[in-house]
Design a protein around this motif. Structure first.
Motif, PDB file in Angstrom:
ATOM      1  N   THR A 225       0.968  -1.334   0.051  1.00  0.00           N
ATOM      2  CA  THR A 225       0.075  -0.082  -0.104  1.00  0.00           C
ATOM      3  C   THR A 225       1.044   1.372   0.027  1.00  0.00           C
ATOM      4  O   THR A 225       1.771   1.414   0.797  1.00  0.00           O
ATOM      5  CB  THR A 225      -0.980   0.016   1.203  1.00  0.00           C
ATOM      6  OG1 THR A 225      -1.813  -1.203   1.330  1.00  0.00           O
ATOM      7  CG2 THR A 225      -1.838   1.348   0.967  1.00  0.00           C
ATOM      8  N   TYR A 226       0.619   2.218  -0.826  1.00  0.00           N
ATOM      9  CA  TYR A 226       1.196   3.439  -1.098  1.00  0.00           C
ATOM     10  C   TYR A 226       0.356   4.464   0.063  1.00  0.00           C
ATOM     11  O   TYR A 226      -0.973   4.870  -0.613  1.00  0.00           O
ATOM     12  CB  TYR A 226       1.609   3.998  -2.264  1.00  0.00           C
ATOM     13  CG  TYR A 226       2.660   3.623  -2.695  1.00  0.00           C
ATOM     14  CD1 TYR A 226       3.802   4.139  -2.959  1.00  0.00           C
ATOM     15  CD2 TYR A 226       2.956   1.891  -2.784  1.00  0.00           C
ATOM     16  CE1 TYR A 226       5.179   3.676  -3.417  1.00  0.00           C
ATOM     17  CE2 TYR A 226       4.232   1.376  -3.270  1.00  0.00           C
ATOM     18  CZ  TYR A 226       5.244   2.315  -3.546  1.00  0.00           C
ATOM     19  OH  TYR A 226       6.635   1.844  -3.778  1.00  0.00           O
ATOM     20  N   LEU A 227       0.965   5.384   0.639  1.00  0.00           N
ATOM     21  CA  LEU A 227       0.171   6.536   1.354  1.00  0.00           C
ATOM     22  C   LEU A 227       0.943   7.914   0.601  1.00  0.00           C
ATOM     23  O   LEU A 227       2.094   8.181   0.962  1.00  0.00           O
ATOM     24  CB  LEU A 227       0.251   6.476   2.637  1.00  0.00           C
ATOM     25  CG  LEU A 227      -0.180   7.794   3.471  1.00  0.00           C
ATOM     26  CD1 LEU A 227      -1.837   7.875   3.246  1.00  0.00           C
ATOM     27  CD2 LEU A 227       0.040   7.829   4.985  1.00  0.00           C
ATOM     28  N   PHE A 228       0.141   8.474  -0.288  1.00  0.00           N
ATOM     29  CA  PHE A 228       0.613   9.664  -0.884  1.00  0.00           C
ATOM     30  C   PHE A 228       0.118  10.749  -0.005  1.00  0.00           C
ATOM     31  O   PHE A 228      -0.870  11.075   0.115  1.00  0.00           O
ATOM     32  CB  PHE A 228       0.181   9.547  -2.249  1.00  0.00           C
ATOM     33  CG  PHE A 228       0.625   8.676  -3.304  1.00  0.00           C
ATOM     34  CD1 PHE A 228       1.869   8.925  -3.993  1.00  0.00           C
ATOM     35  CD2 PHE A 228       0.048   7.471  -3.608  1.00  0.00           C
ATOM     36  CE1 PHE A 228       2.605   7.843  -4.662  1.00  0.00           C
ATOM     37  CE2 PHE A 228       0.643   6.474  -4.358  1.00  0.00           C
ATOM     38  CZ  PHE A 228       1.822   6.807  -4.947  1.00  0.00           C
ATOM     39  N   CYS A 229       1.030  11.757   0.030  1.00  0.00           N
ATOM     40  CA  CYS A 229       1.116  12.927   0.938  1.00  0.00           C
ATOM     41  C   CYS A 229       1.288  14.171   0.233  1.00  0.00           C
ATOM     42  O   CYS A 229       2.576  14.370  -0.475  1.00  0.00           O
ATOM     43  CB  CYS A 229       1.853  12.941   2.268  1.00  0.00           C
ATOM     44  SG  CYS A 229       1.525  11.348   3.052  1.00  0.00           S
ATOM     45  N   SER A 230       0.713  15.365   0.163  1.00  0.00           N
ATOM     46  CA  SER A 230       0.766  16.535  -0.527  1.00  0.00           C
ATOM     47  C   SER A 230       0.126  17.705   0.641  1.00  0.00           C
ATOM     48  O   SER A 230      -0.382  17.211   1.397  1.00  0.00           O
ATOM     49  CB  SER A 230       0.532  16.814  -1.737  1.00  0.00           C
ATOM     50  OG  SER A 230      -1.117  16.682  -1.638  1.00  0.00           O
ATOM     51  N   GLU A 231       0.348  18.801   0.034  1.00  0.00           N
ATOM     52  CA  GLU A 231      -0.327  20.032   1.088  1.00  0.00           C
ATOM     53  C   GLU A 231      -1.731  19.901   0.475  1.00  0.00           C
ATOM     54  O   GLU A 231      -2.281  20.405   1.761  1.00  0.00           O
ATOM     55  CB  GLU A 231       0.248  21.367   0.157  1.00  0.00           C
ATOM     56  CG  GLU A 231       1.837  21.522   0.438  1.00  0.00           C
ATOM     57  CD  GLU A 231       2.192  22.773  -0.074  1.00  0.00           C
ATOM     58  OE1 GLU A 231       1.269  23.531  -0.930  1.00  0.00           O
ATOM     59  OE2 GLU A 231       3.423  23.252   0.235  1.00  0.00           O
ATOM     60  N   SER A 232      -2.298  19.239  -0.354  1.00  0.00           N
ATOM     61  CA  SER A 232      -3.736  19.134  -0.450  1.00  0.00           C
ATOM     62  C   SER A 232      -4.370  17.865   0.333  1.00  0.00           C
ATOM     63  O   SER A 232      -5.486  17.957   0.506  1.00  0.00           O
ATOM     64  CB  SER A 232      -3.959  18.750  -1.948  1.00  0.00           C
ATOM     65  OG  SER A 232      -3.376  19.649  -2.794  1.00  0.00           O
ATOM     66  N   GLY A 233      -3.496  17.319   0.898  1.00  0.00           N
ATOM     67  CA  GLY A 233      -4.224  16.160   1.716  1.00  0.00           C
ATOM     68  C   GLY A 233      -3.331  14.648   1.675  1.00  0.00           C
ATOM     69  O   GLY A 233      -1.945  14.951   1.329  1.00  0.00           O
ATOM     70  N   PHE A 234      -3.979  13.900   1.588  1.00  0.00           N
ATOM     71  CA  PHE A 234      -3.526  12.329   1.441  1.00  0.00           C
ATOM     72  C   PHE A 234      -4.468  11.405   0.725  1.00  0.00           C
ATOM     73  O   PHE A 234      -5.615  11.785   0.872  1.00  0.00           O
ATOM     74  CB  PHE A 234      -2.803  11.939   2.667  1.00  0.00           C
ATOM     75  CG  PHE A 234      -4.109  11.724   3.952  1.00  0.00           C
ATOM     76  CD1 PHE A 234      -5.069  10.649   3.999  1.00  0.00           C
ATOM     77  CD2 PHE A 234      -4.350  12.820   4.644  1.00  0.00           C
ATOM     78  CE1 PHE A 234      -6.121  10.778   4.821  1.00  0.00           C
ATOM     79  CE2 PHE A 234      -5.624  12.864   5.550  1.00  0.00           C
ATOM     80  CZ  PHE A 234      -6.355  11.806   5.761  1.00  0.00           C
ATOM     81  N   SER A 235      -3.815  10.261   0.417  1.00  0.00           N
ATOM     82  CA  SER A 235      -4.915   9.221  -0.182  1.00  0.00           C
ATOM     83  C   SER A 235      -3.948   8.021  -0.352  1.00  0.00           C
ATOM     84  O   SER A 235      -2.709   8.142  -0.453  1.00  0.00           O
ATOM     85  CB  SER A 235      -5.373   9.586  -1.423  1.00  0.00           C
ATOM     86  OG  SER A 235      -4.137   9.781  -2.229  1.00  0.00           O
ATOM     87  N   CYS A 236      -4.657   6.820  -0.139  1.00  0.00           N
ATOM     88  CA  CYS A 236      -3.831   5.336  -0.341  1.00  0.00           C
ATOM     89  C   CYS A 236      -4.304   4.794  -1.509  1.00  0.00           C
ATOM     90  O   CYS A 236      -5.416   4.781  -1.978  1.00  0.00           O
ATOM     91  CB  CYS A 236      -4.327   4.599   1.037  1.00  0.00           C
ATOM     92  SG  CYS A 236      -3.929   5.338   2.494  1.00  0.00           S
ATOM     93  N   PHE A 237      -3.323   3.895  -2.045  1.00  0.00           N
ATOM     94  CA  PHE A 237      -3.443   3.287  -3.368  1.00  0.00           C
ATOM     95  C   PHE A 237      -2.836   2.072  -3.002  1.00  0.00           C
ATOM     96  O   PHE A 237      -1.551   1.923  -2.742  1.00  0.00           O
ATOM     97  CB  PHE A 237      -2.762   4.166  -4.814  1.00  0.00           C
ATOM     98  CG  PHE A 237      -3.755   5.213  -5.158  1.00  0.00           C
ATOM     99  CD1 PHE A 237      -4.580   4.993  -6.023  1.00  0.00           C
ATOM    100  CD2 PHE A 237      -3.453   6.364  -4.543  1.00  0.00           C
ATOM    101  CE1 PHE A 237      -5.128   6.202  -6.610  1.00  0.00           C
ATOM    102  CE2 PHE A 237      -4.238   7.499  -4.944  1.00  0.00           C
ATOM    103  CZ  PHE A 237      -5.326   7.178  -5.889  1.00  0.00           C
ATOM    104  N   GLU A 238      -3.326   1.077  -3.883  1.00  0.00           N
ATOM    105  CA  GLU A 238      -2.620  -0.439  -3.729  1.00  0.00           C
ATOM    106  C   GLU A 238      -2.511  -0.994  -5.325  1.00  0.00           C
ATOM    107  O   GLU A 238      -1.656  -1.878  -5.344  1.00  0.00           O
ATOM    108  CB  GLU A 238      -3.754  -1.502  -3.203  1.00  0.00           C
ATOM    109  CG  GLU A 238      -3.637  -1.134  -1.602  1.00  0.00           C
ATOM    110  CD  GLU A 238      -4.619  -2.291  -0.764  1.00  0.00           C
ATOM    111  OE1 GLU A 238      -5.205  -3.053  -1.553  1.00  0.00           O
ATOM    112  OE2 GLU A 238      -4.868  -2.039   0.276  1.00  0.00           O
ATOM    113  N   GLU A 239      -3.426  -0.564  -6.124  1.00  0.00           N
ATOM    114  CA  GLU A 239      -2.979  -1.202  -7.437  1.00  0.00           C
ATOM    115  C   GLU A 239      -1.632  -0.504  -8.300  1.00  0.00           C
ATOM    116  O   GLU A 239      -1.296   0.470  -8.394  1.00  0.00           O
ATOM    117  CB  GLU A 239      -4.209  -0.556  -8.349  1.00  0.00           C
ATOM    118  CG  GLU A 239      -4.375  -1.429  -9.581  1.00  0.00           C
ATOM    119  CD  GLU A 239      -3.457  -1.044 -10.971  1.00  0.00           C
ATOM    120  OE1 GLU A 239      -2.892  -1.939 -11.412  1.00  0.00           O
ATOM    121  OE2 GLU A 239      -3.466   0.074 -11.086  1.00  0.00           O
ATOM    122  N   PRO A 240      -0.954  -1.504  -8.383  1.00  0.00           N
ATOM    123  CA  PRO A 240       0.426  -1.212  -8.858  1.00  0.00           C
ATOM    124  C   PRO A 240       0.710  -0.229 -10.006  1.00  0.00           C
ATOM    125  O   PRO A 240       1.295   0.623 -10.047  1.00  0.00           O
ATOM    126  CB  PRO A 240       1.160  -2.660  -9.333  1.00  0.00           C
ATOM    127  CG  PRO A 240       0.400  -3.562  -8.512  1.00  0.00           C
ATOM    128  CD  PRO A 240      -1.134  -2.917  -8.399  1.00  0.00           C
TER     129      PRO A 240
END
Length: 577
Positions: A225-240
């Motif tokens: 799982t990837y937790l992407f972070c930015s000034e706008s917020g965050f989100s998680c993705f699993e699909e490669p």
């Protein structure tokens, strides 16, 4: 499907709202401070340290010295993949159909600590809460150590988590596939990525001269799982594939920079975590573009917006990207529904196996089901119809078990063995019940030497499952309902052929002598089976091929010949039957 957006947010909120990420980064920061006095001119290396956080458990942190940046990844040794032939430590992930490759620099750093990590691995059990964490290339080493731990924990994985911050991609798509085939393994990996960090996506960016098409077997691929972070917020993705697209967009910031070295600064993930800890994404559907047409696409659009990719690259069409990722999410969900579950698949065979058992029981008053099937073409209409039904179930079972053998063969060794153990009883019953029908068809067509030239490969593999577990040496106290050696009738047919050769006056002396030797070996083989109760009593039915062979063999050896088998057949075989 529609829960993708809410699930990703819930996971992100859970991670950022808990202390688990902060504990991980805190351990990394402590280790970095402890290594500040290290000589920066020393060769590139990795350091680790165990930190205790009672009652939370233990955290093992990995960092590299000096800190890995874009300048390092531009060097050839930091870009290349090393194939499975050179990484024996991770044979646990290899299968016949899946070739794995690992980032050369990450594996070299792991190998430099392999002896120390072997001792460290022995200190932990599946019941201890443990976080393995690392920053940048130290995170890659943390992932490799976690895989080692996952393979060594006998009771499964319940309280192990690997959290990496800003780590480069670690392996190829074969590596990703091997991990994803262990459902509990893939869920143990979390990668935290800042939109300002060039390291995670650098190995697939235009700056990597060895980067190739994302569809080739040698390309880097994400896992976990990837937790992407930015000034706008965050989100998680699993699909490669979606993760790769996002990483490539983020790494493009360096491509647009006049000086690549501007991307070499260390990202302070501790500061990012503090900023995002209480932040949530709240946005109305009415503000979405008109091209977004369903809830899954809407949720994906908002997740992408939270990663900040639209701000990183103006020409990124978020609507188009969201629709593509949503489509892949649907495919991934369908794939997860098809996860290999042998116990569920076995239910498909029950009807066919029940029919075969009925056919066997109805054959006992005649010469046995082997003989009945052998003579099926000369039977009455009702019996022919019964045989046709048997043929249909016979083919259904063969097709099913050939598929199972292929699926299990593609699994990593440890998971494959677990499946083999779960399937072993059913597989053995199938082989002993169905292979005699194949043998009957084979010799019915006038062929010879079934074992060498006619036997299906899947029977050989199923038999190997049993011998590998060393489960067929148990002593029996009564006759087996199914003959244990599923090739028994093939050996009977070959013995009948040998009798014909001995009696045939036209055969050469060498052929006759060879046939006699084969008959003596077959006699000994049969006696061993009888002594260990490993043949079914049906072989002694008067019209069976075995009894036909016995009559022919007695003519060949003459009345004066005695052996353990001749003594048994004179005095004891009625009791056995």
């Amino acid at each position: 499907m529609v829960s993708l957006y809410s699930t990703s947010l819930e996971l992100g909120n859970l991670l950022l709202g808990s202390d688990i990420l902060n504990y991980s980064w805190d351990a990394i920061s402590k280790l970095k401070k402890e290594t500040l006095l290290e000589d920066p001119s020393l060769p590139f290396s990795v350091k680790y340290q165990v930190y205790e956080y009672p009652p939370k458990g233990s955290t093992i942190a990995f960092v590299c010295l000096p800190n890995c940046d874009v300048n390092h990844l531009q060097e050839e040794e930091f870009r290349e993949l090393v194939s499975s032939d050179a990484i024996k430590s991770f044979d646990l992930l290899s299968t016949k159909s899946n070739s794995i490759s690992i980032h050369r620099a990450a594996f070299a750093l792991f190998a430099s600590l392999e002896n120390d990590l072997s001792l460290l691995k022995q200190q932990f059990t599946s019941n201890q809460p443990l976080i393995v964490t690392g920053h940048s290339l130290g995170g890659s080493v943390a992932s490799l150590f976690t895989l080692w731990l996952l393979d060594s924990l006998p009771n499964g994985v319940k309280r192990l988590l690997c959290i990496n911050f800003g780590s480069p991609l670690l392996g190829n798509n074969g590596f990703q596939k091997a991990i994803s085939e262990h459902p509990t393994w893939s869920s143990c990996f979390l990668h935290v990525v800042s939109d300002k960090d060039p390291i995670p996506g650098f190995l697939i960016s235009d700056h990597n001269a060895s980067a190739v098409s994302l569809t080739t077997p040698t390309c880097y691929m994400s896992f976990g799982t990837y937790l992407f972070c930015s000034e706008s917020g965050f989100s998680c993705f699993e699909e490669p594939q979606s993760i790769l697209e996002l990483l490539m967009i983020m790494s493009s910031r360096c491509a647009e920079s006049e000086n690549l070295n501007n991307c070499s600064q260390v990202i302070d993930y501790g500061h990012i975590l503090e900023q995002l800890k209480n932040k949530t994404i709240c946005r109305g559907i009415s503000e979405l573009p008109d091209s977004i047409r369903n809830p899954l696409q809407a949720g994906t659009y908002l997740l992408l917006e939270a990663t900040g990719v639209g701000k990183l690259q103006e020409n990124v069409n978020l609507s188009y990207l969201a629709m593509n990722i949503a489509k892949r999410a649907e495919v991934l969900a369908k794939h997860k529904q098809k996860v290999f579950d042998p116990s569920k698949k076995l239910s498909i065979t029950k009807k066919s196996m029940t029919y075969l058992e009925w056919y066997m029981n109805n054959s006992l008053e005649e010469a046995g089901y082997y003989e009945k099937y052998k003579a099926r073409r000369s039977r009455s209409r009702d019996e022919i119809e019964s045989s046709e039904n048997l043929i249909k179930h016979h083919r259904t079972l063969k097709l099913f078990w050939k598929g199972i053998v292929t699926e299990v063969g593609n699994l990593p060794w440890k998971e494959g063995r677990t499946c083999r153990m779960r399937l072993l009883y059913a597989a053995t019953s199938y082989r002993r019940m169905v292979e005699p029908l194949d043998i009957s068809e084979y010799y019915g067509r006038g062929k010879k030497d079934y074992v060498s030239h006619g036997r299906s490969e899947h029977y050989k593999i199923l038999e190997k499952w049993l011998t590998d577990e060393d489960l067929q040496t148990h002593q029996r106290g009564q006759a087996s309902s199914l003959t244990v050696d599923s090739c028994f009738w093939a050996y009977v047919e070959e013995a009948l052929i040998s009798c014909e050769v001995v009696k045939d006056g036209q055969s050469s002396p060498q052929d006759q002598e060879s046939a006699r030797e084969k008959l003596i070996k077959f006699e000994q083989y049969v006696m061993d089976l009888i002594n260990n109760f490993l043949v079914s009593p049906e072989i002694f039915l008067p019209q069976s091929s075995f009894m036909l062979w016995w009559k022919e063999y007695c003519r060949v050896v003459g009345n004066s010949y005695t052996s353990p088998l001749t003594n048994f057949m004179k005095d004891d075989f009625h009791r056995y039957a």
